[in-house]
Scaffold this motif. Structure first.
Motif, PDB file in Angstrom:
ATOM      1  N   ILE A  52       0.802  -1.220   0.000  1.00 32.88           N
ATOM      2  CA  ILE A  52       0.000   0.000   0.000  1.00 32.88           C
ATOM      3  C   ILE A  52       0.841   1.278   0.000  1.00 32.88           C
ATOM      4  O   ILE A  52       0.443   2.271  -0.593  1.00 32.88           O
ATOM      5  CB  ILE A  52      -1.020  -0.006   1.157  1.00 32.88           C
ATOM      6  N   ARG A  53       2.002   1.265   0.638  1.00 33.70           N
ATOM      7  CA  ARG A  53       2.801   2.493   0.646  1.00 33.70           C
ATOM      8  C   ARG A  53       3.273   2.851  -0.760  1.00 33.70           C
ATOM      9  O   ARG A  53       3.408   4.029  -1.090  1.00 33.70           O
ATOM     10  CB  ARG A  53       3.961   2.379   1.633  1.00 33.70           C
ATOM     11  N   ALA A  54       3.505   1.850  -1.599  1.00 32.31           N
ATOM     12  CA  ALA A  54       3.912   2.104  -2.987  1.00 32.31           C
ATOM     13  C   ALA A  54       2.697   2.353  -3.878  1.00 32.31           C
ATOM     14  O   ALA A  54       2.703   3.291  -4.690  1.00 32.31           O
ATOM     15  CB  ALA A  54       4.728   0.937  -3.526  1.00 32.31           C
ATOM     16  N   SER A  55       1.670   1.548  -3.739  1.00 34.11           N
ATOM     17  CA  SER A  55       0.506   1.717  -4.619  1.00 34.11           C
ATOM     18  C   SER A  55      -0.208   3.045  -4.361  1.00 34.11           C
ATOM     19  O   SER A  55      -0.640   3.711  -5.308  1.00 34.11           O
ATOM     20  CB  SER A  55      -0.456   0.544  -4.495  1.00 34.11           C
ATOM     21  N   ALA A  56      -0.298   3.470  -3.107  1.00 32.87           N
ATOM     22  CA  ALA A  56      -0.928   4.764  -2.805  1.00 32.87           C
ATOM     23  C   ALA A  56      -0.077   5.919  -3.323  1.00 32.87           C
ATOM     24  O   ALA A  56      -0.608   6.916  -3.819  1.00 32.87           O
ATOM     25  CB  ALA A  56      -1.155   4.903  -1.303  1.00 32.87           C
ATOM     26  N   THR A  57       1.244   5.787  -3.241  1.00 27.16           N
ATOM     27  CA  THR A  57       2.131   6.816  -3.795  1.00 27.16           C
ATOM     28  C   THR A  57       1.951   6.888  -5.308  1.00 27.16           C
ATOM     29  O   THR A  57       1.852   7.980  -5.880  1.00 27.16           O
ATOM     30  CB  THR A  57       3.601   6.528  -3.428  1.00 27.16           C
ATOM     31  N   ALA A  58       1.897   5.729  -5.963  1.00 26.36           N
ATOM     32  CA  ALA A  58       1.690   5.705  -7.414  1.00 26.36           C
ATOM     33  C   ALA A  58       0.360   6.358  -7.772  1.00 26.36           C
ATOM     34  O   ALA A  58       0.283   7.144  -8.733  1.00 26.36           O
ATOM     35  CB  ALA A  58       1.741   4.277  -7.933  1.00 26.36           C
ATOM     36  N   ASP A  59      -0.686   6.067  -7.029  1.00 25.87           N
ATOM     37  CA  ASP A  59      -1.986   6.692  -7.286  1.00 25.87           C
ATOM     38  C   ASP A  59      -1.901   8.205  -7.127  1.00 25.87           C
ATOM     39  O   ASP A  59      -2.485   8.955  -7.913  1.00 25.87           O
ATOM     40  CB  ASP A  59      -3.049   6.135  -6.344  1.00 25.87           C
ATOM     41  N   ALA A  60      -1.160   8.658  -6.119  1.00 24.54           N
ATOM     42  CA  ALA A  60      -1.061  10.094  -5.841  1.00 24.54           C
ATOM     43  C   ALA A  60      -0.324  10.856  -6.937  1.00 24.54           C
ATOM     44  O   ALA A  60      -0.598  12.040  -7.161  1.00 24.54           O
ATOM     45  CB  ALA A  60      -0.375  10.320  -4.498  1.00 24.54           C
ATOM     46  N   ILE A  61       0.609  10.209  -7.629  1.00 21.45           N
ATOM     47  CA  ILE A  61       1.400  10.912  -8.658  1.00 21.45           C
ATOM     48  C   ILE A  61       0.984  10.562 -10.077  1.00 21.45           C
ATOM     49  O   ILE A  61       1.488  11.149 -11.022  1.00 21.45           O
ATOM     50  CB  ILE A  61       2.912  10.628  -8.510  1.00 21.45           C
ATOM     51  N   SER A  62       0.031   9.657 -10.248  1.00 24.47           N
ATOM     52  CA  SER A  62      -0.269   9.167 -11.596  1.00 24.47           C
ATOM     53  C   SER A  62      -0.955  10.201 -12.485  1.00 24.47           C
ATOM     54  O   SER A  62      -0.793  10.146 -13.702  1.00 24.47           O
ATOM     55  CB  SER A  62      -1.086   7.880 -11.536  1.00 24.47           C
ATOM     56  N   ALA A  63      -1.719  11.126 -11.919  1.00 21.37           N
ATOM     57  CA  ALA A  63      -2.434  12.143 -12.709  1.00 21.37           C
ATOM     58  C   ALA A  63      -3.222  11.442 -13.818  1.00 21.37           C
ATOM     59  O   ALA A  63      -3.988  10.543 -13.537  1.00 21.37           O
ATOM     60  CB  ALA A  63      -1.475  13.201 -13.229  1.00 21.37           C
ATOM     61  N   ASN A  64      -3.009  11.833 -15.071  1.00 19.58           N
ATOM     62  CA  ASN A  64      -3.736  11.226 -16.191  1.00 19.58           C
ATOM     63  C   ASN A  64      -2.930  10.140 -16.885  1.00 19.58           C
ATOM     64  O   ASN A  64      -3.256   9.743 -18.000  1.00 19.58           O
ATOM     65  CB  ASN A  64      -4.129  12.306 -17.208  1.00 19.58           C
ATOM     66  N   ARG A  65      -1.882   9.671 -16.269  1.00 20.04           N
ATOM     67  CA  ARG A  65      -1.044   8.634 -16.864  1.00 20.04           C
ATOM     68  C   ARG A  65      -1.735   7.271 -16.795  1.00 20.04           C
ATOM     69  O   ARG A  65      -2.550   7.028 -15.912  1.00 20.04           O
ATOM     70  CB  ARG A  65       0.295   8.563 -16.122  1.00 20.04           C
TER      71      ARG A  65
END
Length: 190
Positions: A52-65
């Motif tokens: 979750i620490r990685a997946s939530a970070t990825a969600d937070a920075i993904s924008a429209n990617r």
């Protein structure tokens, strides 16, 4: 050429060895998250460890990617019996020192070695490069997983790779060109 932008997840604030434990990241610094996201290529694919620490970070920075499914092969080192313990509480300090000073086949009890995490992360990256040749990839992962790739890009020993600092929410940019890795940036803080 493919570019991989390794991002270390947000901080957990844990004061122990955190490997496969699923602790959340502190993503409360919205300005820092926005700077990080703006620094990364807009057309990149985003993938993360399943923790979750990685997946939530990825969600937070993904924008429209485009967001790819989580990949458990991008997890942190499995610390086994040492998981969530402070360094000074490990009963066999000689074993602990050997794990960090002579990384390779030495593993924590019930955990994995440096060579095992390296093989696991290499599998994940090979799958990504084969499935998405020439694409930019943002891989949100962990200290150990990122260092396995730094080691390969720099052509250094595991011990020398451990000398590199990988801060939370930092970017390590590696390029895959002509069947070899090149390190452009290590531990960049946008």
């Amino acid at each position: 050429m493919s570019r991989v932008f390794w991002v270390r997840h947000g901080p957990t604030h844990a004061r122990s060895m955190v490997g496969w434990s699923d602790l959340p990241a502190d993503l409360s610094d919205a300005d820092r998250i926005a700077r990080l996201s703006a620094h990364l290529p807009q057309e990149a694919l985003v993938i993360s460890s399943d923790l979750i620490r990685a997946s939530a970070t990825a969600d937070a920075i993904s924008a429209n990617r485009t967001r790819l499914p989580h990949d458990s092969d991008l997890r942190e080192i499995h610390f086994g019996d040492w998981e969530l313990q402070a360094f000074d509480t490990i009963p066999d300090q000689d074993h602990l020192r050997a794990f960090w000073d002579q990384p390779g086949d030495i593993r924590p009890p019930g955990g994995e070695s440096w060579n095992e995490i390296t093989a696991r992360v290499n599998r994940a990256i090979k799958r990504l490069l084969d499935a998405h040749p020439g694409r930019d990839i943002i891989a949100v992962a962990h200290f150990g997983a990122i260092l396995t790739q730094v080691q390969q890009a720099l052509g250094v020993t595991p011990f020398e790779a451990f000398a590199h600092k990988i801060d939370n929410l930092s970017v390590t940019e590696l390029h895959w060109r002509n069947a070899s890795w090149q390190a452009l940036r290590i531990n960049h803080l946008p």
